[in-house]
Design an enzyme around this catalytic site. Structure first.
Site, PDB file in Angstrom:
ATOM      1  N   ASP A 282     -30.210 -73.982  -6.957  1.00  0.00           N
ATOM      2  CA  ASP A 282     -31.120 -74.811  -6.170  1.00  0.00           C
ATOM      3  C   ASP A 282     -30.410 -75.224  -4.882  1.00  0.00           C
ATOM      4  O   ASP A 282     -29.228 -75.565  -4.908  1.00  0.00           O
ATOM      5  CB  ASP A 282     -31.516 -76.044  -6.986  1.00  0.00           C
ATOM      6  CG  ASP A 282     -32.689 -76.788  -6.392  1.00  0.00           C
ATOM      7  OD1 ASP A 282     -32.570 -77.288  -5.241  1.00  0.00           O
ATOM      8  OD2 ASP A 282     -33.735 -76.879  -7.048  1.00  0.00           O
ATOM      9  N   ILE A 283     -31.133 -75.200  -3.763  1.00  0.00           N
ATOM     10  CA  ILE A 283     -30.511 -75.564  -2.479  1.00  0.00           C
ATOM     11  C   ILE A 283     -30.360 -77.080  -2.324  1.00  0.00           C
ATOM     12  O   ILE A 283     -29.670 -77.542  -1.419  1.00  0.00           O
ATOM     13  CB  ILE A 283     -31.268 -74.983  -1.262  1.00  0.00           C
ATOM     14  CG1 ILE A 283     -32.696 -75.521  -1.192  1.00  0.00           C
ATOM     15  CG2 ILE A 283     -31.241 -73.469  -1.290  1.00  0.00           C
ATOM     16  CD1 ILE A 283     -33.395 -75.225   0.125  1.00  0.00           C
TER      17      ILE A 283
ATOM     18  N   ASN B 193     -41.884 -78.685 -13.380  1.00  0.00           N
ATOM     19  CA  ASN B 193     -42.795 -79.545 -12.618  1.00  0.00           C
ATOM     20  C   ASN B 193     -44.075 -78.758 -12.362  1.00  0.00           C
ATOM     21  O   ASN B 193     -44.020 -77.589 -11.995  1.00  0.00           O
ATOM     22  CB  ASN B 193     -42.161 -79.944 -11.284  1.00  0.00           C
ATOM     23  CG  ASN B 193     -40.888 -80.752 -11.472  1.00  0.00           C
ATOM     24  OD1 ASN B 193     -40.775 -81.540 -12.396  1.00  0.00           O
ATOM     25  ND2 ASN B 193     -39.938 -80.555 -10.593  1.00  0.00           N
TER      26      ASN B 193
ATOM     27  N   GLY C  49     -44.584 -83.158  -9.277  1.00  0.00           N
ATOM     28  CA  GLY C  49     -43.388 -82.952  -8.479  1.00  0.00           C
ATOM     29  C   GLY C  49     -43.132 -81.519  -8.054  1.00  0.00           C
ATOM     30  O   GLY C  49     -42.085 -81.219  -7.497  1.00  0.00           O
ATOM     31  N   GLN C  50     -44.089 -80.634  -8.284  1.00  0.00           N
ATOM     32  CA  GLN C  50     -43.900 -79.235  -7.876  1.00  0.00           C
ATOM     33  C   GLN C  50     -44.052 -79.125  -6.365  1.00  0.00           C
ATOM     34  O   GLN C  50     -45.050 -79.562  -5.799  1.00  0.00           O
ATOM     35  CB  GLN C  50     -44.921 -78.326  -8.580  1.00  0.00           C
ATOM     36  CG  GLN C  50     -44.708 -76.854  -8.319  1.00  0.00           C
ATOM     37  CD  GLN C  50     -45.682 -75.960  -9.092  1.00  0.00           C
ATOM     38  OE1 GLN C  50     -46.603 -76.433  -9.750  1.00  0.00           O
ATOM     39  NE2 GLN C  50     -45.470 -74.665  -8.996  1.00  0.00           N
TER      40      GLN C  50
ATOM     41  N   HIS D  94     -41.607 -72.177 -12.068  1.00  0.00           N
ATOM     42  CA  HIS D  94     -40.154 -72.136 -12.197  1.00  0.00           C
ATOM     43  C   HIS D  94     -39.669 -73.241 -13.126  1.00  0.00           C
ATOM     44  O   HIS D  94     -40.338 -74.246 -13.321  1.00  0.00           O
ATOM     45  CB  HIS D  94     -39.459 -72.250 -10.836  1.00  0.00           C
ATOM     46  CG  HIS D  94     -39.797 -73.470 -10.042  1.00  0.00           C
ATOM     47  ND1 HIS D  94     -41.000 -73.630  -9.388  1.00  0.00           N
ATOM     48  CD2 HIS D  94     -39.077 -74.592  -9.792  1.00  0.00           C
ATOM     49  CE1 HIS D  94     -41.005 -74.793  -8.755  1.00  0.00           C
ATOM     50  NE2 HIS D  94     -39.840 -75.405  -8.992  1.00  0.00           N
ATOM     51  N   LEU D  95     -38.513 -72.991 -13.692  1.00  0.00           N
ATOM     52  CA  LEU D  95     -37.829 -73.975 -14.518  1.00  0.00           C
ATOM     53  C   LEU D  95     -36.577 -74.432 -13.789  1.00  0.00           C
ATOM     54  O   LEU D  95     -35.878 -73.619 -13.185  1.00  0.00           O
ATOM     55  CB  LEU D  95     -37.409 -73.364 -15.860  1.00  0.00           C
ATOM     56  CG  LEU D  95     -38.502 -72.812 -16.757  1.00  0.00           C
ATOM     57  CD1 LEU D  95     -37.879 -72.179 -17.998  1.00  0.00           C
ATOM     58  CD2 LEU D  95     -39.491 -73.896 -17.140  1.00  0.00           C
ATOM     59  N   HIS D  96     -36.299 -75.705 -13.868  1.00  0.00           N
ATOM     60  CA  HIS D  96     -35.035 -76.257 -13.389  1.00  0.00           C
ATOM     61  C   HIS D  96     -34.115 -76.350 -14.605  1.00  0.00           C
ATOM     62  O   HIS D  96     -34.518 -76.881 -15.643  1.00  0.00           O
ATOM     63  CB  HIS D  96     -35.230 -77.674 -12.823  1.00  0.00           C
ATOM     64  CG  HIS D  96     -36.080 -77.729 -11.608  1.00  0.00           C
ATOM     65  ND1 HIS D  96     -35.549 -77.814 -10.342  1.00  0.00           N
ATOM     66  CD2 HIS D  96     -37.431 -77.719 -11.458  1.00  0.00           C
ATOM     67  CE1 HIS D  96     -36.535 -77.856  -9.458  1.00  0.00           C
ATOM     68  NE2 HIS D  96     -37.689 -77.801 -10.109  1.00  0.00           N
TER      69      HIS D  96
END
Length: 112
Positions: A30-31, A85, A91-92, A98-100
């Site tokens: 993640d950036i 999210n 919060g998307q 995608h999964l965090h």
């Protein structure tokens, strides 16, 4: 999908720090990390959100991939969090499912 940030990353059009690629799934850093380890897991094919996902095999593959990834990067034993999210109030911010995968520190509850 043209213009989707994650589709462009999956296609190699936008650089990312890719950690793993396997069977239609991709993991990259993640950036804007929220933990010492913060990876994103995406399917290479576009789906806008969890609400659009109709394939239980894909969802299972994403979770299995996230679990294996946590083991490979060394956060599985101490613990990690997997977050999906969904839509704006969830919060998307990038509308590609995608999964965090977050780890490397103790997580707090409640998260939001």
């Amino acid at each position: 999908m043209t213009g989707c940030l994650f589709c462009r990353i999956a296609a190699g059009e936008i650089p990312a720090k890719v950690v793993k690629r396997q069977e239609g799934l991709l993991a990259f850093q993640d950036i804007n990390p929220q933990a010492p380890t913060h990876l994103l897991v995406i399917p290479v094919q576009h789906l806008s959100s969890l609400n659009e996902a109709n394939d239980p095999a894909l969802l299972g593959a994403m979770l299995t991939f996230a679990r294996d990834l946590a083991r490979e990067v060394g956060i599985a034993d101490r613990g990690y969090r997997v977050v999906a999210n969904t839509n704006a109030h969830g919060g998307q911010t990038v509308f590609h499912i995608h999964l965090h995968v977050l780890g490397g520190r103790a997580m707090q509850w409640p998260p939001g």
